[in-house]
Design a protein around this motif. Structure first.
Motif, PDB file in Angstrom:
ATOM      1  N   LYS A 137       0.861  -1.186   0.000  1.00 42.81           N
ATOM      2  CA  LYS A 137       0.000   0.000   0.000  1.00 42.81           C
ATOM      3  C   LYS A 137       0.894   1.230   0.000  1.00 42.81           C
ATOM      4  O   LYS A 137       2.020   1.183   0.454  1.00 42.81           O
ATOM      5  CB  LYS A 137      -0.897   0.019   1.241  1.00 42.81           C
ATOM      6  CG  LYS A 137      -1.876  -1.142   1.300  1.00 42.81           C
ATOM      7  CD  LYS A 137      -2.819  -1.000   2.472  1.00 42.81           C
ATOM      8  CE  LYS A 137      -3.765  -2.171   2.573  1.00 42.81           C
ATOM      9  NZ  LYS A 137      -4.758  -2.255   1.530  1.00 42.81           N
ATOM     10  N   ARG A 138       0.356   2.328  -0.500  1.00 38.87           N
ATOM     11  CA  ARG A 138       1.021   3.628  -0.430  1.00 38.87           C
ATOM     12  C   ARG A 138       0.117   4.580   0.317  1.00 38.87           C
ATOM     13  O   ARG A 138      -1.094   4.558   0.139  1.00 38.87           O
ATOM     14  CB  ARG A 138       1.280   4.190  -1.825  1.00 38.87           C
ATOM     15  CG  ARG A 138       2.396   3.512  -2.553  1.00 38.87           C
ATOM     16  CD  ARG A 138       2.719   4.214  -3.851  1.00 38.87           C
ATOM     17  NE  ARG A 138       3.857   3.557  -4.473  1.00 38.87           N
ATOM     18  CZ  ARG A 138       4.163   3.671  -5.742  1.00 38.87           C
ATOM     19  NH1 ARG A 138       3.431   4.440  -6.536  1.00 38.87           N
ATOM     20  NH2 ARG A 138       5.203   3.050  -6.235  1.00 38.87           N
ATOM     21  N   THR A 155      -3.500   4.034  -1.177  1.00 43.05           N
ATOM     22  CA  THR A 155      -3.661   3.388  -2.468  1.00 43.05           C
ATOM     23  C   THR A 155      -3.148   1.962  -2.353  1.00 43.05           C
ATOM     24  O   THR A 155      -2.037   1.735  -1.865  1.00 43.05           O
ATOM     25  CB  THR A 155      -2.843   4.123  -3.567  1.00 43.05           C
ATOM     26  OG1 THR A 155      -3.254   5.491  -3.596  1.00 43.05           O
ATOM     27  CG2 THR A 155      -3.052   3.492  -4.921  1.00 43.05           C
ATOM     28  N   ASP A 156      -3.960   1.008  -2.778  1.00 41.75           N
ATOM     29  CA  ASP A 156      -3.553  -0.387  -2.772  1.00 41.75           C
ATOM     30  C   ASP A 156      -2.687  -0.671  -3.992  1.00 41.75           C
ATOM     31  O   ASP A 156      -2.903  -0.124  -5.064  1.00 41.75           O
ATOM     32  CB  ASP A 156      -4.775  -1.317  -2.828  1.00 41.75           C
ATOM     33  CG  ASP A 156      -5.633  -1.207  -1.574  1.00 41.75           C
ATOM     34  OD1 ASP A 156      -5.088  -0.855  -0.518  1.00 41.75           O
ATOM     35  OD2 ASP A 156      -6.841  -1.476  -1.657  1.00 41.75           O
TER      36      ASP A 156
END
Length: 122
Positions: free
Chosen positions: A56-57, A68-69
């Motif tokens: 993730k981010r 975000t995945d």
């Protein structure tokens, strides 16, 4: 001087670990290289990273956070693994990387980045 040695991701590494005779051979060679680094007193830490599809981010914008995945699109911008080394200078780090077995089944790239030390921040 401490350096982070980054193994850049490839399309193969982003597919995840796969067991083949070539992979076993590659891992054995890498294990021997890591033993050499440890015996030389250079190796501080090392590990491989799972594909970005498992990551993730977190993006920061002031107080806001957006998660975000993975997977992440730009494979060439991703890291598949790392070492943390203590070397006398960048030339020594480059010399060790040149001795490294190829960390991927095909073409690959390793990046060397110095870490900030306390003296750098004063």
């Amino acid at each position: 001087m401490r350096v982070m040695v980054l193994v850049k991701a490839t399309e193969d590494s982003e597919k995840g670990f796969f067991s083949t005779p070539e992979t076993a051979e590659m891992l054995e060679a890498m294990g021997k290289f890591n033993d050499e680094l440890a015996k030389a007193g250079i190796l501080l830490a090392a590990d491989g990273l799972k594909p970005s599809s498992e990551g993730k981010r977190v993006a920061f914008d002031g107080p806001g956070r957006m998660v975000t995945d993975g997977p992440f699109a730009e494979t060439k911008e991703l890291v598949a693994g790392f070492w943390l080394w203590e070397v006398k200078d960048m030339d020594e780090a480059v010399a060790w990387v040149k001795r490294c077995p190829n960390p991927m089944p095909g073409p690959s790239e390793i990046e060397i980045r110095p870490l900030y030390e306390m003296d750098d921040l004063q």
